[in-house]
Scaffold this active site. Sequence first.
Site, PDB file in Angstrom:
ATOM      1  N   SER A   1       0.850  -1.192   0.000  1.00 55.83           N
ATOM      2  CA  SER A   1       0.000   0.000   0.000  1.00 55.83           C
ATOM      3  C   SER A   1       0.879   1.233   0.000  1.00 55.83           C
ATOM      4  CB  SER A   1      -0.895   0.013   1.251  1.00 55.83           C
ATOM      5  OG  SER A   1      -1.600   1.240   1.371  1.00 55.83           O
TER       6      SER A   1
ATOM      7  N   TYR B   1      -1.894  -1.185  10.640  1.00 54.64           N
ATOM      8  CA  TYR B   1      -2.000  -1.309   9.186  1.00 54.64           C
ATOM      9  C   TYR B   1      -0.740  -0.771   8.513  1.00 54.64           C
ATOM     10  CZ  TYR B   1      -3.997  -1.137   4.497  1.00 54.64           C
ATOM     11  OH  TYR B   1      -4.235  -1.322   3.156  1.00 54.64           O
TER      12      TYR B   1
END
Length: 257
Positions: free
Chosen positions: A140, A153
């Site tokens: 990401s 995350y």
Amino acid sequence: MSEFQGKVVIVTGGAKGIGRGICEAFDREGAHVLCADVDETAGTDISKQTGVLFQCADVSQSNVCKGLVDMAVSEWGGVDVLCNNVGIQPTTSYLPAHELPEEDWDRIIDVNLKSRFLMSKYAIPVMIERGGGVIINTASVQGLQSAPGVSAYAASKGGDLSLTRQLALDYAKDNIRVLAINPGTIDTPLVKEALDSIGGDEAALRAQMAEAHPVNRIGKPEDIANAVLFLAGSKAGFMTGSYVNVDGGMMAKGAWA
């Protein structure tokens, strides 16, 4: 004929969103695709709509990951491409680090990062026996820059990128390439969950998300799937240990958060 005709592909988190886009893309190319996901309803749907084989699986568990690789070997004789795509970012985890429950940290790291290690651990020996393969990790832009309130995350996605580099070095001699993709905002169920948790005018919120990307739109699962097909193919044969941003220019802009 597609170079993926008859190739064996495993996609984790493959029943919805980015994963589904990846599964469908390889299926159209004639590959044998094993989709692993905890969502049985979505998994049943993709298996009905395509030639994809679905297996309900929580890939944070070692025995489950081994079972998926064993299934691919039993069904089709090996593994050529592993797409470590599964990822979670529960809306309840959007907290300062000191307020994040330890069990939430553990679950996010187990699903988003440990699963990459476990799936690779069991797939790599099969790839070596087959003469090579490709591992693609869905990381990401959060692995490069971050935003407030997403400690677990962000850590998992940074770990994705580091693990990608490390595995690439270990297994280049075995003709196994390891790469990562950094999506920007992609229109998936995770985005819908985030919007629902925020509340308010969804159309306005989506417009704000689009404006954060220089190309002035959020991405689609097929945007990621197209990049995955390229990276998995022979045209990317000199690429390993690196990542590709598929983010609508977000990282080029700089401090997007």
